[in-house]
Write a protein that holds these residues in place. Sequence first.
Motif, short mmCIF file in Angstrom:
data_model
loop_
_atom_site.label_atom_id
_atom_site.label_comp_id
_atom_site.label_asym_id
_atom_site.label_seq_id
_atom_site.Cartn_x
_atom_site.Cartn_y
_atom_site.Cartn_z
N ARG A 1 0.85 -1.09 -0.27
CA ARG A 1 0.17 -0.32 0.12
C ARG A 1 0.78 1.32 0.05
N THR A 2 0.83 1.75 -1.33
CA THR A 2 1.87 2.73 -1.62
C THR A 2 1.14 4.18 -0.88
N GLY A 3 2.11 5.21 -0.60
CA GLY A 3 2.00 6.56 -0.84
C GLY A 3 3.08 7.64 -1.38
N ILE A 4 2.76 8.85 -2.09
CA ILE A 4 2.98 9.23 -2.66
C ILE A 4 3.99 8.70 -2.82
N VAL A 5 4.57 9.10 -4.10
CA VAL A 5 6.44 8.18 -4.09
C VAL A 5 6.86 9.87 -5.05
N PHE A 6 8.09 9.66 -4.41
CA PHE A 6 9.35 10.94 -5.13
C PHE A 6 10.89 10.25 -4.82
N GLY A 7 10.60 11.04 -6.42
CA GLY A 7 11.65 10.64 -7.40
C GLY A 7 12.20 11.63 -8.14
N LYS A 8 13.65 11.47 -8.78
CA LYS A 8 14.37 12.60 -9.39
C LYS A 8 13.37 13.04 -10.95
N SER B 1 4.71 21.94 0.73
CA SER B 1 4.81 22.93 -0.80
C SER B 1 5.19 24.35 0.22
N ARG B 2 5.53 24.63 1.72
CA ARG B 2 6.46 25.29 2.35
C ARG B 2 7.92 25.24 2.23
N THR B 3 8.05 23.92 1.88
CA THR B 3 9.30 23.55 2.13
C THR B 3 9.87 23.85 1.18
N LEU B 4 9.02 23.04 -0.05
CA LEU B 4 9.39 22.98 -2.04
C LEU B 4 9.44 24.40 -2.04
N SER B 5 8.57 25.43 -2.02
CA SER B 5 8.65 26.85 -1.62
C SER B 5 10.44 27.57 -1.62
N ASN B 6 10.27 27.17 -0.35
CA ASN B 6 12.08 27.23 0.26
C ASN B 6 13.20 26.75 -0.14
N LEU B 7 13.18 25.50 -1.10
CA LEU B 7 14.40 25.48 -1.58
C LEU B 7 14.69 25.88 -3.17
N PHE B 8 13.69 26.64 -3.32
CA PHE B 8 13.91 27.33 -5.04
C PHE B 8 13.63 29.16 -3.91
N GLY B 9 13.77 29.11 -3.46
CA GLY B 9 14.11 30.46 -2.22
C GLY B 9 13.40 31.59 -2.40
N PHE C 1 15.35 7.04 3.26
CA PHE C 1 14.92 8.55 3.28
C PHE C 1 13.80 9.16 4.29
N THR C 2 14.50 9.36 5.31
CA THR C 2 12.74 9.77 6.20
C THR C 2 12.96 11.63 6.14
N ASP C 3 13.83 12.37 5.89
CA ASP C 3 13.59 13.50 5.82
C ASP C 3 12.93 14.47 4.69
N LEU C 4 12.05 14.90 4.76
CA LEU C 4 11.23 15.59 3.75
C LEU C 4 12.42 16.30 2.94
N GLU C 5 12.87 17.51 3.73
CA GLU C 5 13.35 18.52 3.33
C GLU C 5 15.19 17.55 2.83
N LYS C 6 15.81 16.57 2.65
CA LYS C 6 16.63 16.06 2.26
C LYS C 6 16.36 15.34 0.87
N VAL C 7 15.51 14.78 1.07
CA VAL C 7 14.70 14.30 0.46
C VAL C 7 14.29 14.83 -1.16
N LEU C 8 13.87 15.86 -0.72
CA LEU C 8 13.09 17.18 -1.73
C LEU C 8 14.39 17.94 -2.47
N VAL C 9 15.43 17.99 -1.87
CA VAL C 9 16.62 18.38 -1.77
C VAL C 9 18.02 17.39 -2.83
N THR C 10 17.60 15.72 -2.60
CA THR C 10 17.79 14.77 -3.40
C THR C 10 17.11 15.04 -4.95
N CYS C 11 15.65 15.12 -4.82
CA CYS C 11 15.01 14.85 -5.96
C CYS C 11 15.64 16.05 -6.84
N LEU C 12 15.62 17.36 -6.15
CA LEU C 12 15.96 18.38 -7.52
C LEU C 12 17.13 18.78 -7.96
N ASN C 13 18.18 17.87 -7.01
CA ASN C 13 19.46 17.66 -7.64
C ASN C 13 19.52 16.85 -8.66
#
Length: 303
Positions: A166-173, A239-247, A291-303
């Motif tokens: 039973r899967t949630g939202i899947v993050f990947g680069k 949403s706020r975490t993602l926008s912060n990563l874009f400055g 992969f358990t830290d939301l911000e670190k995961v998003l950084v990994t997926c965006l770079n």
Amino acid sequence: MAKNVLLTGGTGFIGKHLTNVLIDNGFTVSILSRSARENTPLITYYKWNLKTNYINENAVLEADYIIHLAGEGIAEKRWTKRRKRLILESRIKPIDLIFSILEKNNKTLDAFVSASAVGIYGAITSHKICTEDTPPANDFLGTTCQEWENAVDKVNTLDIRTAKIRTGIVFGKDEGFLKKIVPSFKAGFGAVLGTGKQYLPWIHVEDLCQIYLKAILDEKLHGAYNACVTDNTTNARFSRTLSNLFGYAIWLPKVPTFVLKIVLGEMSQAVLKGQRASSEKIQKTGFEFQFTDLEKVLVTCLN
């Protein structure tokens, strides 16, 4: 001799990652495909066509394991009656066709593993943390997932070990959910959807692939398992975490619930509602999320 894993949905986002993981762990992979593709030493493609109820039987008869990932995207189009039927049939029909081949040929498998979704708990927002024992909801997502899993249980009657992930939202680069949502955030137009309080159960694609690997290797795994990080990620936090990563800090107002209902129709439930799901059961098997830290995961997926 290397054991073979047959994948439905093997050419999709998760399937491509999982194929690499399986090969790295010594398996050969077979993939059901609607179009002709060139085989490689470790990957064999077989034709199938759900519209005509056709699967090349050799794909099933030569498999040691089957992993079922195929299914029409939940959030691709508005939920018309026809779309709902396609979403359900695209998940169940492959299982029924595979079941008939297995039964007719008295074919056994080491395991049959199928995708499912935390949507089985319904388009509901509450502080409840759902476990695998939480009853399915009576809405479209809940009943779809329940019928999906019931089809998997049918395979279990052939004395084949089955597992439902039973899967949630899947993050990947550059893929999956993020591929759709990142462009607007990158352009400075990120926004919170609805109240923003709806939970967003998520998992990194590499962790998900490792769960599938464990599901075929660990003979004790049977039944349903939630595959998502158990944290307090809401749509607003994401949403706020993602926008912060874009400055930038989100400056647009929340997208009102009524607007999303007008634009998306009934499908708006998928983005306006969401519950947390416990990962305790899969972790008790010895699985550890990497992969358990939301911000670190998003950084990994965006770079």
